[in-house]
Design a protein around this motif. Structure first.
Motif, short mmCIF file in Angstrom:
data_model
loop_
_atom_site.label_atom_id
_atom_site.label_comp_id
_atom_site.label_asym_id
_atom_site.label_seq_id
_atom_site.Cartn_x
_atom_site.Cartn_y
_atom_site.Cartn_z
N GLU A 6 0.80 -1.23 0.00
CA GLU A 6 0.00 0.00 0.00
C GLU A 6 0.83 1.28 0.00
O GLU A 6 0.53 2.21 -0.77
CB GLU A 6 -0.97 -0.01 1.19
CG GLU A 6 -1.96 1.13 1.16
CD GLU A 6 -3.01 1.02 2.24
OE1 GLU A 6 -3.66 2.03 2.53
OE2 GLU A 6 -3.16 -0.09 2.81
N PRO A 7 1.91 1.39 0.81
CA PRO A 7 2.69 2.63 0.76
C PRO A 7 3.29 2.89 -0.61
O PRO A 7 3.37 4.04 -1.05
CB PRO A 7 3.78 2.39 1.82
CG PRO A 7 3.21 1.36 2.73
CD PRO A 7 2.38 0.47 1.85
N LEU A 8 3.72 1.81 -1.30
CA LEU A 8 4.30 1.99 -2.63
C LEU A 8 3.24 2.45 -3.62
O LEU A 8 3.46 3.37 -4.41
CB LEU A 8 4.94 0.68 -3.11
CG LEU A 8 5.50 0.69 -4.54
CD1 LEU A 8 6.55 1.79 -4.70
CD2 LEU A 8 6.10 -0.68 -4.88
N GLU A 9 2.08 1.81 -3.59
CA GLU A 9 1.00 2.21 -4.51
C GLU A 9 0.57 3.64 -4.23
O GLU A 9 0.30 4.41 -5.17
CB GLU A 9 -0.19 1.26 -4.39
CG GLU A 9 -1.31 1.60 -5.37
CD GLU A 9 -2.28 0.46 -5.61
OE1 GLU A 9 -3.36 0.74 -6.15
OE2 GLU A 9 -1.94 -0.70 -5.29
N ASP A 10 0.50 4.03 -2.96
CA ASP A 10 0.13 5.40 -2.62
C ASP A 10 1.15 6.39 -3.19
O ASP A 10 0.78 7.46 -3.70
CB ASP A 10 0.05 5.57 -1.10
CG ASP A 10 -1.20 4.93 -0.51
OD1 ASP A 10 -2.12 4.60 -1.29
OD2 ASP A 10 -1.25 4.78 0.72
N LEU A 37 18.61 5.76 -4.17
CA LEU A 37 17.48 4.92 -4.53
C LEU A 37 17.21 5.00 -6.04
O LEU A 37 16.95 3.98 -6.69
CB LEU A 37 16.23 5.34 -3.75
CG LEU A 37 16.25 5.06 -2.25
CD1 LEU A 37 15.04 5.68 -1.57
CD2 LEU A 37 16.31 3.55 -1.97
N ALA A 38 17.28 6.21 -6.60
CA ALA A 38 17.06 6.38 -8.04
C ALA A 38 18.08 5.59 -8.84
O ALA A 38 17.76 5.04 -9.90
CB ALA A 38 17.14 7.85 -8.40
N ALA A 39 19.29 5.49 -8.32
CA ALA A 39 20.36 4.78 -9.02
C ALA A 39 20.15 3.27 -9.05
O ALA A 39 20.90 2.55 -9.71
CB ALA A 39 21.71 5.10 -8.39
N ALA A 161 10.47 7.78 -5.05
CA ALA A 161 11.19 7.77 -3.77
C ALA A 161 10.91 9.07 -3.00
O ALA A 161 10.72 9.05 -1.78
CB ALA A 161 12.68 7.61 -4.01
N ALA A 162 10.87 10.19 -3.71
CA ALA A 162 10.58 11.46 -3.07
C ALA A 162 9.18 11.45 -2.44
O ALA A 162 8.99 11.91 -1.31
CB ALA A 162 10.71 12.60 -4.07
N ARG A 163 8.20 10.93 -3.17
CA ARG A 163 6.85 10.85 -2.61
C ARG A 163 6.84 9.97 -1.36
O ARG A 163 6.16 10.27 -0.39
CB ARG A 163 5.87 10.29 -3.64
CG ARG A 163 5.37 11.27 -4.66
CD ARG A 163 4.70 12.48 -4.05
NE ARG A 163 3.58 12.12 -3.19
CZ ARG A 163 3.35 12.63 -1.99
NH1 ARG A 163 4.17 13.53 -1.46
NH2 ARG A 163 2.28 12.26 -1.29
#
Length: 227
Positions: A6-10, A37-39, A161-163
């Protein structure tokens, strides 16, 4: 059917472009963590083609001042380093582009034909929409077009990742039209192409433009199964 956490989908569903930020600073350690994380994004044969310039404080303001000076200069030739948009708009893309502009300007109370206010709003790109953190992304020219696919994965991972960290973003191709100014200010080598910029920070919850959430076509509208 297995569900996405759920946190990822949100984080995925709540991400949208923010066009006015609060001045709340973002710690350098957090910026580096998000970029780490982006890397994790995939890239062909692990090329990892991304170069990132992070601007805060005085350096961000100096770039903004230089960009706005040229934005107001009618003799400056605005020319991107690559073709981001088509030379000629066709449907359904023309309608989607128009709809985006109409929705944004409606929220801001900008009437059709008010070119002065439209230009004023566009210029806010170069102030990173008041975000405390501005990012400029570049790509080595020696790499092929496939690296643009890799870069897209990198940018999306960064935004999600920022969200997840309670931050917001706006990725901006508008910066590439002023690549000579950016190159001079940041001392970017000619071997690197300026791809885009990004604003990063905390969204201003009271800004009407931040209520712009654009419709998405469901998967059933663009997917064909071949069983």
């Amino acid at each position: 059917m297995s569900r996405i956490a759920e946190p990822l989908e949100d984080a995925i569903r709540s991400r949208h472009s923010i066009r006015r930020f609060l001045p709340t600073p973002v710690p350098r350690e957090q910026i580096l963590h998000l970029l780490d994380l982006a890397a994790c994004a995939p890239s062909g044969v692990n090329t990892q083609p991304w170069h990132v310039y992070v601007l805060t404080g005085e350096s961000r303001q100096k770039l903004t001042d230089a960009l706005l000076a040229e934005f107001a200069n009618p003799s400056f030739e605005r020319r991107g380093e690559y073709d981001y948009y088509p030379a000629q708009w066709t449907e359904p893309y023309r309608a989607r582009r128009r709809d985006t502009g109409q929705r944004l300007y409606s929220l801001l109370g900008i009437e059709k034909g008010d070119n002065a206010r439209m230009q004023e709003q566009w210029a806010r790109n170069y102030a990173f929409f008041d975000a405390p953190v501005g990012l400029i992304f570049t790509l080595d020219r020696v790499l092929g077009q496939g690296s643009l696919i890799d870069y897209g994965a990198f940018l999306q991972t960064l935004m999600i990742a920022a969200r997840g960290a309670g931050l917001d973003t706006c990725v901006q191709a508008a910066f590439t039209e002023y690549h000579p100014v950016i190159r001079a200010q940041l001392q970017i080598p000619e071997a690197q192409m300026v791809l885009c910029g990004m604003s990063l920070g905390h969204a201003d919850p009271d800004a009407p433009e931040n209520r712009l959430v654009l419709p998405r076509i469901p998967a059933s509208g663009f997917t064909q199964f071949r069983d």
